[in-house]
Every structure is written in structure tokens, then in C-alpha cells.
Design an enzyme around this catalytic site. Structure first.
Site, PDB file in Angstrom:
ATOM      1  CB  CYS A 105      29.959  13.252  84.168  1.00  0.00           C
ATOM      2  SG  CYS A 105      30.478  13.600  82.482  1.00  0.00           S
TER       3      CYS A 105
ATOM      4  CG  HIS B  69      31.383  15.877  86.657  1.00  0.00           C
ATOM      5  ND1 HIS B  69      32.575  15.285  86.301  1.00  0.00           N
ATOM      6  CD2 HIS B  69      30.831  16.356  85.515  1.00  0.00           C
ATOM      7  CE1 HIS B  69      32.723  15.405  84.990  1.00  0.00           C
ATOM      8  NE2 HIS B  69      31.685  16.046  84.495  1.00  0.00           N
TER       9      HIS B  69
ATOM     10  CG  ASN C 125      33.968  16.892  81.939  1.00  0.00           C
ATOM     11  OD1 ASN C 125      34.098  15.786  82.488  1.00  0.00           O
ATOM     12  ND2 ASN C 125      32.804  17.352  81.525  1.00  0.00           N
TER      13      ASN C 125
HETATM   14  N1  COA Z   1      36.834  29.170  71.795  1.00  0.00           N
HETATM   15  C1  COA Z   1      36.355  30.340  71.317  1.00  0.00           C
HETATM   16  N2  COA Z   1      35.042  30.504  71.045  1.00  0.00           N
HETATM   17  C2  COA Z   1      34.220  29.479  71.280  1.00  0.00           C
HETATM   18  C3  COA Z   1      34.665  28.251  71.765  1.00  0.00           C
HETATM   19  C4  COA Z   1      36.047  28.118  72.015  1.00  0.00           C
HETATM   20  N3  COA Z   1      36.596  26.986  72.493  1.00  0.00           N
HETATM   21  N4  COA Z   1      33.615  27.408  71.872  1.00  0.00           N
HETATM   22  C5  COA Z   1      32.531  28.085  71.473  1.00  0.00           C
HETATM   23  N5  COA Z   1      32.897  29.336  71.096  1.00  0.00           N
HETATM   24  C6  COA Z   1      32.057  30.408  70.586  1.00  0.00           C
HETATM   25  C7  COA Z   1      30.806  29.895  69.924  1.00  0.00           C
HETATM   26  O1  COA Z   1      31.066  29.535  68.583  1.00  0.00           O
HETATM   27  C8  COA Z   1      29.901  31.108  70.039  1.00  0.00           C
HETATM   28  O2  COA Z   1      30.258  32.011  69.024  1.00  0.00           O
HETATM   29  P1  COA Z   1      29.141  32.924  68.311  1.00  0.00           P
HETATM   30  O3  COA Z   1      28.558  33.769  69.398  1.00  0.00           O
HETATM   31  O4  COA Z   1      29.931  33.690  67.317  1.00  0.00           O
HETATM   32  O5  COA Z   1      28.151  31.956  67.728  1.00  0.00           O
HETATM   33  C9  COA Z   1      30.292  31.736  71.378  1.00  0.00           C
HETATM   34  O6  COA Z   1      31.584  31.199  71.689  1.00  0.00           O
HETATM   35  C10 COA Z   1      29.343  31.407  72.498  1.00  0.00           C
HETATM   36  O7  COA Z   1      29.048  30.002  72.463  1.00  0.00           O
HETATM   37  P2  COA Z   1      28.111  29.341  73.517  1.00  0.00           P
HETATM   38  O8  COA Z   1      28.021  27.892  73.227  1.00  0.00           O
HETATM   39  O9  COA Z   1      26.829  30.121  73.605  1.00  0.00           O
HETATM   40  O10 COA Z   1      28.963  29.579  74.848  1.00  0.00           O
HETATM   41  P3  COA Z   1      28.560  29.338  76.343  1.00  0.00           P
HETATM   42  O11 COA Z   1      28.672  30.592  77.095  1.00  0.00           O
HETATM   43  O12 COA Z   1      27.297  28.543  76.478  1.00  0.00           O
HETATM   44  O13 COA Z   1      29.750  28.408  76.824  1.00  0.00           O
HETATM   45  C11 COA Z   1      30.189  26.112  77.315  1.00  0.00           C
HETATM   46  C12 COA Z   1      29.900  27.134  76.241  1.00  0.00           C
HETATM   47  C13 COA Z   1      30.345  24.755  76.674  1.00  0.00           C
HETATM   48  C14 COA Z   1      31.480  26.507  78.013  1.00  0.00           C
HETATM   49  C15 COA Z   1      29.015  26.128  78.345  1.00  0.00           C
HETATM   50  O14 COA Z   1      27.785  26.012  77.687  1.00  0.00           O
HETATM   51  C16 COA Z   1      29.140  25.033  79.334  1.00  0.00           C
HETATM   52  O15 COA Z   1      30.051  25.003  80.131  1.00  0.00           O
HETATM   53  N6  COA Z   1      28.189  24.091  79.354  1.00  0.00           N
HETATM   54  C17 COA Z   1      28.269  22.916  80.179  1.00  0.00           C
HETATM   55  C18 COA Z   1      29.094  21.909  79.457  1.00  0.00           C
HETATM   56  C19 COA Z   1      29.556  20.799  80.300  1.00  0.00           C
HETATM   57  O16 COA Z   1      30.014  21.012  81.381  1.00  0.00           O
HETATM   58  N7  COA Z   1      29.431  19.594  79.758  1.00  0.00           N
HETATM   59  C20 COA Z   1      29.813  18.402  80.374  1.00  0.00           C
HETATM   60  C21 COA Z   1      28.922  18.139  81.526  1.00  0.00           C
HETATM   61  S1  COA Z   1      29.083  16.518  82.071  1.00  0.00           S
END
Ligand code: COA
Length: 330
Positions: free
Chosen positions: A112, A255, A285
């Protein structure tokens, strides 16, 4: 040393819009979860175009905007982690498609951060006097790399391409500072495996070893923290290098990964949040494409004036981060 400016921008996204509700039709997710955790409401997904198709369309628009003919290009650089194939490069495919007969062409992998890495590389070629006119593209069809049954990743990404034409600048404007950082120690935060090693001389494989597949996986919370730290580090370093302050910045084009990363970055970097451009609600993204798409949108909406200072900051797999402090001039 020569100065380097953006002479034109272009972007292209597939027509097909996939909303959060569309995803909720086949995944255990909801518009509410996706929008509140990421800021994304919809993304463009290819129904047949590959990365080179998107890249060529964005390239064509950037050339038109710059008033540069394809035959004038000395180099085409394409940043991508989702090429059509390992060989030929997407850059070579674009070269043929747009008729850039004199250009050298190669792809670059910095996930990215790719467009920023490409722009910094291109600027060094121009500053050195080796080339004059360079097309830099960030293009992705990440839709082919995600597991469409994994709600934690597939909801985040979209397809698209952004491009810029870089040329020498007569004035001291354009790219004022750039800063590239890599941390291979964090390579497991974001991965997209290529072909598994397989040849006639291999020591027998462990039968319990899982098959390697080309699917994107991510440690979301680690990526989140890396992203915010990178934005703060990039901002401080670029402002110091260019002897400017936060107040001098007109727009920050990060980004487009997640609106919460952008909010947190604004708080931690001391730059007012309204200066952070946001369009991820419509595109998700798009990895190496996102900064190019955002820049093109800012330019075409007439939101940029000569003299505006912009911070372009990418972060992503590798892990990598790349920043450019730019003074807009056309
Ligand atoms: N819909 C509903 N629930 C979802 C889900 C979705 N699309 N994706 C994950 N969940 C659930 C998980 O299973 C988890 O459930 P549980 O508590 O029962 O186990 C819960 O939501 C929390 O998951 P978690 O991964 O801890 O969420 P988070 O608050 O960390 O958010 C992201 C996840 C991916 C949105 C966040 O970590 C993020 O934005 N990270 C950066 C990712 C990114 O930008 N990547 C590319 C960079 S180049």
C-alpha cells in the site's frame, strides 16, 4: 539538482459497485459493523478487468491531464501486489497498450506504500538527469487475492488504479521531501504468498505442512498500530526535512485503509482532521492505487491551488511506509 513536479493525474475504477449490504447477503456481517469499524460503505470490484486494464486506463487519463504524449515517456513504473502475471510486468503491458514506445518499464512491490515508493524512485531518476518524463501507476485487483468467505479481510478491499506523470520543474516546487521506511521484521503482519517451492530436487515435504495459497491475510490490530505510528513518524520527518510546520499543510492524503486509522493519525500527528482527505467510503482499501485515486479526485474537483503543500503517506505490507511532501504546481 533538478526539481520534480506532478504534471498530471489520472485514475480509473471498475464500474461495478459492491455495497456493505451486498456483502451482508453472503457473509455474517452488516453495513453497521463495516461502516463503524472502517468507514467503508462500498467498493468497486472488477467483473472482468485485470490490473493492467485498470492501470492502462488510469495512465491514459494522467497523460491527457499532463498534456504529455505516450511517446514522450522515458519510464513507466507500476506499483502493484496483484499483477496479471509474474511476467510480463504490468508496466510492460501498459507500455504496449498506450503506445509508449521509448519507455523502459518495470513493476515495483511495496504494497500500500507502492505509489509513494514509485514516485520517490521516479523523482530520483529525474533529479539525476537520467530521465525527464515518468509515468508512475499504482494499480490493484485485490478482489482476486482475498478469501471471499473471510469477513475479517474481504470487506476491506476494492479494485482500482491511480497514476501520476512526473516531469522536471523549472521552479523550486513539486516534491520537497520524501522518506521511505521498511521493516521486514514485521513481514507477518500482512501476507500474500506466491507460488510454493516445488521442484524435482526437493527434500520430501512435511505431509502436515498446509498448502500455500495466494490469499491475503492480515493481523489487523498490529497493522492498525503500525499505520498510526508510521503516519506520525512520516509527518515529523517530512516537515523537518522541508523546514515546514503542521500549519503549512493544506491536505494530508493518507493511504485509504480505514477511517479510524485516519482519525487516530490526525490526533497523534497534531494536524487538524479536516485536512485529511477521505474517499475510502466509496472505494475501500485499494492498496497501491488509493493515494493516486485520492490525488486525482482532489485535482479534478478543483480543490488544489498552486502553492498548496500536501503530505502523501502510504503504509502497508512489508511492512513499509513511504511519504512525500509536495508543493502543488501546474
Ligand atoms: N463483520 C462482522 N464482524 C466482524 C467482521 C465483519 N466484517 N470482521 C471481524 N468481525 C468480528 C470478529 O470475528 C470479532 O468477533 P469476536 O469478538 O466474536 O471474536 C470481532 O468482530 C472483533 O474483531 P477484531 O479483529 O478484534 O476487530 P477490530 O476492532 O480489530 O477491527 C479491523 C478489525 C480489520 C477493522 C481493524 O483491525 C483494522 O482496521 N485494522 C487495520 C487493517 C488495515 O487497514 N489493513 C490494511 C492496511 S494496508
Amino acid at each position: 539538482m533538478r526539481h520534480v513536479k506532478i504534471a498530471g493525474t489520472g485514475s480509473y475504477v471498475p464500474e461495478h459497485i459492491v455495497t456493505n449490504d451486498d456483502l451482508a447477503g453472503f457473509l455474517d456481517t452488516s453495513d453497521e459493523w463495516i461502516a463503524s469499524r472502517t468507514g467503508i460503505r462500498e467498493r468497486r470490484i472488477s467483473t472482468g478487468e485485470n490490473t493492467s486494464d485498470l492501470a492502462a486506463a488510469a495512465a491514459q487519463r494522467a497523460l491527457e491531464d499532463a498534456g504529455v504524449k505516450a511517446e514522450e515517456l522515458d519510464l513507466i513504473l507500476c506499483a502493484t501486489i496483484s499483477p496479471d502475471c509474474f511476467m510480463p510486468s504490468v508496466a510492460c503491458m501498459v507500455q504496449e497498450r498506450i503506445g509508449a514506445s521509448k519507455a523502459a518499464a518495470f513493476d515495483l512491490v511495496a504494497a500500500c506504500s507502492g505509489l509513494v515508493y514509485g514516485m520517490a524512485t521516479a523523482a530520483a531518476f529525474i533529479e539525476s538527469g537520467m530521465y525527464r518524463t515518468i509515468l508512475v501507476i499504482g494499480a490493484e485487483t485485490l478482489s482476486k487475492t482475498v478469501d471471499w468467505t473471510d469477513r475479517a479481510t474481504c470487506v476491506l478491499f476494492g479494485d482500482g488504479a491511480g497514476a501520476v506523470v512526473l516531469t522536471p520543474s523549472e521552479r523550486r516546487t513539486g516534491i520537497l521531501a520524501s522518506y521511505l521506511v521498511s521493516d521486514g521484521g514485521k513481514q507477518d503482519y500482512l501476507t500474500l504468498p506466491a507460488l510454493p517451492l516445488n521442484n524435482s530436487f526437493m527434500v520430501k515435504k512435511d505431509e502436515h505442512q498446509p498448502e500455500q495459497s495466494s490469499i491475503l491475510s492480515m493481523k489487523g490490530q498490529d497493522v492498525f498500530k503500525f499505520a498510526v505510528r508510521s503516519v506520525v513518524d512520516q509527518t515529523k520527518t517530512l516537515l523537518t526535512k522541508a523546514a515546514l510546520t503542521e500549519e503549512d499543510i493544506r491536505y494530508v492524503v493518507l493511504h485509504q485503509a480505514n477511517s479510524r486509522i485516519i482519525e487516530q493519525s490526525a490526533k497523534s500527528s497534531g494536524i487538524s482532521q479536516e485536512k485529511f482527505f477521505l474517499n475510502l467510503d466509496r472505494y475501500g482499501n485499494t492498496s497501491a492505487a488509493s493515494i493516486g485515486i485520492a490525488l486525482d479526485e482532489l485535482s479534478r474537483k478543483g480543490m488544489l491551488s498552486d502553492g498548496d503543500k500536501l503530505l502523501l503517506i502510504g503504509f502497508g505490507g512489508g511492512m513499509t511506509s513511504g511519504g512525500i511532501l509536495l508543493e502543488w504546481s501546474r
